[in-house]
Design an enzyme around this catalytic site. Structure first.
Site, PDB file in Angstrom:
ATOM      1  N   HIS A 236      28.812  44.340  48.448  1.00 34.67           N
ATOM      2  CA  HIS A 236      29.491  45.630  48.371  1.00 34.67           C
ATOM      3  C   HIS A 236      29.462  46.360  49.710  1.00 34.67           C
ATOM      4  O   HIS A 236      30.264  47.260  49.945  1.00 34.67           O
ATOM      5  CB  HIS A 236      28.851  46.501  47.291  1.00 34.67           C
ATOM      6  CG  HIS A 236      28.973  45.929  45.919  1.00 34.67           C
ATOM      7  ND1 HIS A 236      27.976  45.171  45.339  1.00 34.67           N
ATOM      8  CD2 HIS A 236      29.980  45.978  45.022  1.00 34.67           C
ATOM      9  CE1 HIS A 236      28.357  44.793  44.136  1.00 34.67           C
ATOM     10  NE2 HIS A 236      29.568  45.264  43.913  1.00 34.67           N
TER      11      HIS A 236
ATOM     12  N   GLU B 193      34.817  41.432  47.368  1.00 35.58           N
ATOM     13  CA  GLU B 193      34.708  42.854  47.044  1.00 35.58           C
ATOM     14  C   GLU B 193      35.768  43.680  47.764  1.00 35.58           C
ATOM     15  O   GLU B 193      36.351  44.604  47.197  1.00 35.58           O
ATOM     16  CB  GLU B 193      33.315  43.367  47.404  1.00 35.58           C
ATOM     17  CG  GLU B 193      32.280  43.185  46.320  1.00 35.58           C
ATOM     18  CD  GLU B 193      32.599  43.986  45.067  1.00 35.58           C
ATOM     19  OE1 GLU B 193      32.972  45.174  45.185  1.00 35.58           O
ATOM     20  OE2 GLU B 193      32.478  43.427  43.970  1.00 35.58           O
TER      21      GLU B 193
ATOM     22  N   HIS C 116      40.134  47.802  40.577  1.00 35.26           N
ATOM     23  CA  HIS C 116      39.133  47.003  41.290  1.00 35.26           C
ATOM     24  C   HIS C 116      38.647  45.852  40.413  1.00 35.26           C
ATOM     25  O   HIS C 116      38.625  44.693  40.842  1.00 35.26           O
ATOM     26  CB  HIS C 116      37.969  47.917  41.685  1.00 35.26           C
ATOM     27  CG  HIS C 116      36.790  47.205  42.285  1.00 35.26           C
ATOM     28  ND1 HIS C 116      36.475  47.275  43.618  1.00 35.26           N
ATOM     29  CD2 HIS C 116      35.828  46.420  41.728  1.00 35.26           C
ATOM     30  CE1 HIS C 116      35.395  46.552  43.868  1.00 35.26           C
ATOM     31  NE2 HIS C 116      34.971  46.031  42.719  1.00 35.26           N
ATOM     32  N   GLU C 117      38.254  46.164  39.181  1.00 35.60           N
ATOM     33  CA  GLU C 117      37.675  45.136  38.311  1.00 35.60           C
ATOM     34  C   GLU C 117      38.698  44.058  37.955  1.00 35.60           C
ATOM     35  O   GLU C 117      38.395  42.857  37.977  1.00 35.60           O
ATOM     36  CB  GLU C 117      37.097  45.767  37.047  1.00 35.60           C
ATOM     37  CG  GLU C 117      35.974  46.762  37.276  1.00 35.60           C
ATOM     38  CD  GLU C 117      34.831  46.221  38.124  1.00 35.60           C
ATOM     39  OE1 GLU C 117      34.653  44.980  38.189  1.00 35.60           O
ATOM     40  OE2 GLU C 117      34.140  47.024  38.750  1.00 35.60           O
TER      41      GLU C 117
ATOM     42  N   HIS D 167      39.211  41.474  40.635  1.00 33.18           N
ATOM     43  CA  HIS D 167      38.245  40.372  40.693  1.00 33.18           C
ATOM     44  C   HIS D 167      38.784  39.162  39.925  1.00 33.18           C
ATOM     45  O   HIS D 167      38.585  38.011  40.323  1.00 33.18           O
ATOM     46  CB  HIS D 167      36.908  40.799  40.089  1.00 33.18           C
ATOM     47  CG  HIS D 167      36.020  41.545  41.030  1.00 33.18           C
ATOM     48  ND1 HIS D 167      35.681  41.070  42.273  1.00 33.18           N
ATOM     49  CD2 HIS D 167      35.374  42.744  40.895  1.00 33.18           C
ATOM     50  CE1 HIS D 167      34.871  41.930  42.878  1.00 33.18           C
ATOM     51  NE2 HIS D 167      34.671  42.943  42.067  1.00 33.18           N
TER      52      HIS D 167
END
Length: 518
Positions: free
Chosen positions: A416, A354, A330-331, A334
């Site tokens: 989110h 997100e 996920h990170e 980004h």
């Protein structure tokens, strides 16, 4: 005695070849950019081009058949246009196919002298966002509104939970009112996340150094992991004497570091082997991890400024260390978004930002095929104390806050939670309404927030769904793309990948309708 000379000669040849290739790549990129510039100027109705507009190359995607997608950032009278970026798509013969952007108003003849100076704009921004203001930049703000002269005021500081923030506060340069704000720190939104903690015993590629090894991967852009030792700054690359890291428990600080490094490796491999992307920025350079950040820090985040991921150890009551595989994916995703569509982290584009990270974090988990942390459509299920997850893609509203369905006010939610629409869409596209991962209801007419419908929908498989989303992200979405734009972009991507009017393209349209975005 001739070997050193022979090796030096080989090295010289290799360096010369590398330099020649780099020069050729730059020349090709410039050629594509120049052609895109010509199209922008030839078709001002499509591009919203006007006097004093100029463009810089952000990204270039070249298809296997030679078609290309040139992503341009726009300036007007030397001022950066927030929301003015566009993608120019050409076929393999050099003919224009289409352009993608979100502008609705022209910017010709705009006054560029502000009534409010930079200092006053910074002071106004500080009244709404407490922190330290940096140097304000005069810009044109054109995200979903009539273009306005504005100040982009960078404000940095620290949230109550210890997460640093790097915000853009957009102030109208004439009225002094705030037009927008978003954060360049993209968090995992946890409120409470070798021999790893969550993925069992895994194989790691490390770097040999004098006296042992360091947690650095030379084969994946030099990605590495730093132990912050519960501090907010400093830290050092993790080292080990025998190349065996951690003990599957938090009693050894290397365990969490191993999870982070493994997650980085799996994410790198997923993007490279599935989408042909060579690192986050597609330049072969690795990001790095910071683990054991701060004390009782129950979050994780990506930062563009350091090009790194940061992981806390959790609060010990509801959240464990946030280094699970899907959180890592996920990170890092980004970072991929910031280097491509650069979806602004507010409103519907923030939800798409997100959602993109949840989608690809999930795909990384499936790609890894790790029996200890098998793929699923839950985000952060490994880091929760007492069970549960941060988010669900099957039914996002199960967390009590996320939206299952699009509605006119969804962009007002925290990013989110507005991401739930993208997550729900992706699950329905990949798996359909009834699957081994749970039944995912469709949305009733009226675009209500909670999905309560009983309509049946067949999925096309997560691999096809992910390829469609990635192509839309990298060749269709722009910084201000909203859910309507995401629908159009993913349908266009499916048509290009699988054929106009294909079953896959029809499934994309059906899945968007199923989450209320017609």
């Amino acid at each position: 005695m001739f070997r050193p000379i022979f090796r030096l000669a080989l090295l010289s040849v290799a360096l010369a070849a590398t330099a020649a290739q780099a020069q050729s790549d730059r020349a090709n990129a410039n050629a594509f950019k120049n052609r895109a510039d010509d199209f922008v100027r030839q078709f001002p109705g499509m591009s919203m081009h006007g006097n004093d507009h100029s463009y810089t190359l952000r990204d270039l995607v070249v298809d296997a058949d030679g078609g290309n997608h040139v992503r341009l950032d726009r300036t007007v009278a030397g001022l950066r246009v927030i929301g003015g970026d566009l993608v120019v798509q050409s076929d393999r013969f050099g003919n224009l196919r289409t352009m993608h952007h979100n502008l609705r108003w022209r910017m010709d003849g705009m006054a560029t002298k502000p009534a409010l100076n930079a200092n006053r704009a910074a002071m106004a921004a500080m009244r709404t966002t407490h922190g330290e203001a940096g140097k304000a930049e005069l810009v044109i703000y054109a995200r979903d509104q009539q273009p306005a002269l504005a100040w982009d005021v960078p404000v940095s500081g620290e949230s109550d939970d210890g997460t640093p923030f790097e915000k853009h506060v957009i102030m109208d340069a004439n009225s002094g009112s705030q037009l927008d704000a978003w954060d360049d720190i993209h968090t995992a939104a946890a409120n409470g996340t070798g021999k790893t903690l969550y993925s069992g015993n895994v194989v790691l590629t490390t770097n040999s150094i004098s006296g042992g090894y360091e947690l650095r991967d030379p084969t994946r852009g030099g990605t590495y992991t730093i132990n912050m030792n519960n501090r907010k700054s400093g830290g050092s690359v993790m080292t080990d004497a025998d190349n065996t890291w951690g003990n599957n428990a938090t009693s050894d600080l290397a365990s969490a570091g191993t999870d982070a490094q493994y997650g980085t490796a799996m994410t790198w491999d997923y993007y490279k082997n599935v989408h042909g992307r060579n690192g986050i920025a597609n330049d072969g350079k690795g990001a790095y991890n910071r683990v054991h950040y701060n004390r009782n820090y129950a979050n994780a985040y990506w930062s563009d400024s350091c090009f790194c991921m940061t992981y806390g150890d959790g609060d010990g009551t509801s959240i464990k260390p946030l280094v699970s595989l899907d959180v890592a994916g996920h990170e890092m995703s980004h970072g991929v978004t910031s280097r491509t569509a650069n979806l602004t982290y507010s409103g519907e584009s923030g939800g798409l930002n997100e959602g993109t990270s949840d989608i690809f974090g999930t795909m990384v988990e499936f790609y890894a095929g790790n029996a200890t942390d098998a793929g699923d459509y839950l985000i952060g299920e490994k880091i929760m104390i007492g069970g549960g997850s941060l988010r669900s893609m099957v039914k996002p509203s199960s967390d009590g806050a996320s939206a299952d369905c699009w509605y006119s006010g969804v962009g007002n939610l925290n990013v989110h939670y507005s991401s739930g629409v993208a997550n729900h869409f992706f699950f329905l596209l990949a798996e359909g309404t009834n699957s081994a991962y749970g039944n995912s209801p469709t949305c009733m007419a009226g675009n209500t927030r909670v999905a309560t419908g009983t309509g049946s929908l067949a999925g096309i498989g997560r691999d096809k769904a992910a390829k469609i989303w990635y192509r839309a992200l990298t060749t269709k979405f722009t910084s201000s793309t909203n859910y309507a734009g995401a629908r159009a972009g993913t349908i266009a991507a499916a048509n290009e990948l699988y054929g106009n009017g294909s079953a896959e393209a029809n499934a994309v349209a059906a899945a968007w309708s199923a989450v209320g975005r017609n």
